[in-house]
Design a protein around this motif. Structure first.
Motif, short mmCIF file in Angstrom:
data_model
loop_
_atom_site.label_atom_id
_atom_site.label_comp_id
_atom_site.label_asym_id
_atom_site.label_seq_id
_atom_site.Cartn_x
_atom_site.Cartn_y
_atom_site.Cartn_z
N HIS A 75 21.93 16.06 -25.64
CA HIS A 75 22.12 16.61 -26.99
C HIS A 75 20.96 16.20 -27.90
O HIS A 75 20.42 15.09 -27.78
CB HIS A 75 23.44 16.08 -27.57
N ALA A 76 20.57 17.08 -28.81
CA ALA A 76 19.47 16.80 -29.74
C ALA A 76 19.77 15.56 -30.59
O ALA A 76 18.85 14.81 -30.93
CB ALA A 76 19.22 18.00 -30.65
N GLY A 77 21.03 15.33 -30.91
CA GLY A 77 21.40 14.14 -31.69
C GLY A 77 21.14 12.87 -30.90
O GLY A 77 20.71 11.85 -31.46
N VAL A 78 21.38 12.90 -29.61
CA VAL A 78 21.11 11.76 -28.74
C VAL A 78 19.60 11.53 -28.64
O VAL A 78 19.11 10.40 -28.76
CB VAL A 78 21.74 11.99 -27.35
N THR A 79 18.87 12.61 -28.44
CA THR A 79 17.41 12.55 -28.37
C THR A 79 16.85 11.97 -29.67
O THR A 79 15.99 11.08 -29.65
CB THR A 79 16.83 13.95 -28.11
N SER A 80 17.35 12.45 -30.80
CA SER A 80 16.90 11.97 -32.11
C SER A 80 17.26 10.51 -32.32
O SER A 80 16.47 9.75 -32.92
CB SER A 80 17.53 12.80 -33.22
N LYS A 105 11.16 13.60 -39.16
CA LYS A 105 11.14 15.01 -38.79
C LYS A 105 11.04 15.07 -37.29
O LYS A 105 10.18 14.44 -36.68
CB LYS A 105 9.93 15.73 -39.40
N MET A 106 11.95 15.80 -36.69
CA MET A 106 12.01 15.91 -35.24
C MET A 106 11.66 17.32 -34.82
O MET A 106 12.23 18.29 -35.34
CB MET A 106 13.41 15.55 -34.76
N ASN A 107 10.71 17.45 -33.91
CA ASN A 107 10.42 18.73 -33.27
C ASN A 107 10.96 18.67 -31.85
O ASN A 107 10.58 17.79 -31.08
CB ASN A 107 8.91 18.99 -33.22
N LEU A 108 11.84 19.61 -31.53
CA LEU A 108 12.36 19.73 -30.17
C LEU A 108 11.44 20.69 -29.43
O LEU A 108 11.35 21.86 -29.79
CB LEU A 108 13.81 20.20 -30.20
N LEU A 109 10.75 20.19 -28.42
CA LEU A 109 9.71 20.96 -27.75
C LEU A 109 10.20 21.71 -26.52
O LEU A 109 9.63 22.73 -26.15
CB LEU A 109 8.57 20.01 -27.34
N ALA A 110 11.22 21.16 -25.87
CA ALA A 110 11.77 21.76 -24.65
C ALA A 110 13.17 21.21 -24.45
O ALA A 110 13.49 20.15 -24.97
CB ALA A 110 10.89 21.41 -23.45
N PRO A 111 14.01 21.92 -23.70
CA PRO A 111 15.34 21.37 -23.42
C PRO A 111 15.21 20.00 -22.74
O PRO A 111 14.36 19.79 -21.87
CB PRO A 111 15.97 22.39 -22.47
N ALA A 112 16.05 19.07 -23.13
CA ALA A 112 16.06 17.73 -22.56
C ALA A 112 16.92 17.76 -21.30
O ALA A 112 18.01 17.20 -21.24
CB ALA A 112 16.57 16.72 -23.57
N ASP A 113 16.42 18.44 -20.29
CA ASP A 113 17.12 18.66 -19.04
C ASP A 113 16.58 17.70 -17.99
O ASP A 113 15.47 17.90 -17.48
CB ASP A 113 16.90 20.12 -18.59
N LEU A 146 26.79 12.78 -22.85
CA LEU A 146 25.70 12.76 -23.83
C LEU A 146 25.07 14.14 -23.99
O LEU A 146 24.01 14.28 -24.59
CB LEU A 146 24.61 11.76 -23.40
N CYS A 147 25.74 15.16 -23.47
CA CYS A 147 25.15 16.49 -23.38
C CYS A 147 25.74 17.48 -24.39
O CYS A 147 26.82 17.30 -24.92
CB CYS A 147 25.36 17.06 -21.98
N GLN A 148 24.97 18.55 -24.57
CA GLN A 148 25.45 19.69 -25.33
C GLN A 148 26.02 20.72 -24.34
O GLN A 148 26.19 20.41 -23.16
CB GLN A 148 24.35 20.24 -26.24
N GLN A 149 26.31 21.91 -24.81
CA GLN A 149 27.06 22.90 -24.03
C GLN A 149 26.33 23.46 -22.81
O GLN A 149 26.95 24.05 -21.93
CB GLN A 149 27.53 24.05 -24.94
#
Length: 158
Positions: A63-68, A95-103, A55-58
Motif C-alpha cells: 500500500h502507498a501508505g505503507v511505502t510512505s 512529497k511522495m512520488n509513486l514511480l511504479a507499483p510496489a510489487d 500490508l497491501c492494497q486491492q
C-alpha cells in the motif's frame, strides 16, 4: 560536466547510531508493520520491510501508505542522525512520488540528508521494491524535518 557527489556529514553526537536505534524502537508503527532498521550512517538510514498480505492494497501491491511510512521514517532518521544529543525530530512536510507499483517481496527505503540545518533539515528517500532478486525504484520522497532542540523522545512504553 563535473560529477555531483553527495556530501559526507559529521554527526554532532558521537552516540548518534544508538540514539537512532533507540528512537526507532519506540515507533510502534514500525513494529506493527514488521519494518527493520538495517543501516544507520551519519546522514543516511535504511529501513527494510518484508512483504505481508496485510500490508497491501486491492491489487496485492504494498500500500502507498505503507511505502510512505517507511520513507518518512528513513528520511526522518537520516536527519535525526545529525541532530544534537538532546534533540528529537518531527516531520514538517513531505512529497511522495509513486514511480511504479510496489510489487515485490521486500521494500527498502534509503533516507539521505540533502541539507542539514539548525532548525530545518531537508532529506530525500528512495524506496526500492525487490522481487525475485531484482530491485526497482517504486517511490521517491522529498521531506522537511524540524529539529526539536532540548526535547527528547517520549520514554519507551511500559
Amino acid at each position: 560536466m563535473p560529477e555531483f557527489k553527495m556530501p559526507e556529514f559529521k554527526p554532532r553526537d558521537a552516540g548518534f547510531a544508538a540514539r537512532v536505534r533507540d528512537s526507532f524502537g519506540r515507533q510502534s508503527i514500525m513494529d506493527l508493520m514488521g519494518a527493520r532498521l538495517t543501516r544507520v550512517d551519519p546522514g543516511e538510514v535504511e529501513i527494510e520491510l518484508p512483504f505481508r498480505p496485510d500490508l497491501c492494497q486491492q491489487h496485492g501491491f504494498f500500500h502507498a501508505g505503507v511505502t510512505s511510512t517507511i520513507a518518512d521514517s528513513a528520511g526522518g532518521y537520516a536527519g535525526f542522525s545529525l541532530f544534537p544529543a538532546d534533540a528529537s525530530v518531527l516531520t514538517v512536510e513531505f512529497k511522495m512520488n509513486l514511480l511504479a507499483p510496489a510489487d515485490g517481496d521486500l521494500l527498502r527505503a534509503v533516507g539521505r540528508v540533502i541539507k542539514p540545518g539548525r532548525t530545518l533539515t531537508v532529506t530525500e528517500a528512495e524506496v526500492i521494491v525487490v522481487k525475485d532478486g531484482k530491485a526497482k525504484a517504486c517511490a521517491h520522497m522529498l521531506q522537511t524535518l524540524m529539529c526539536l532542540q532540548g526535547r527528547a523522545d517520549m520514554p519507551a512504553a511500559g
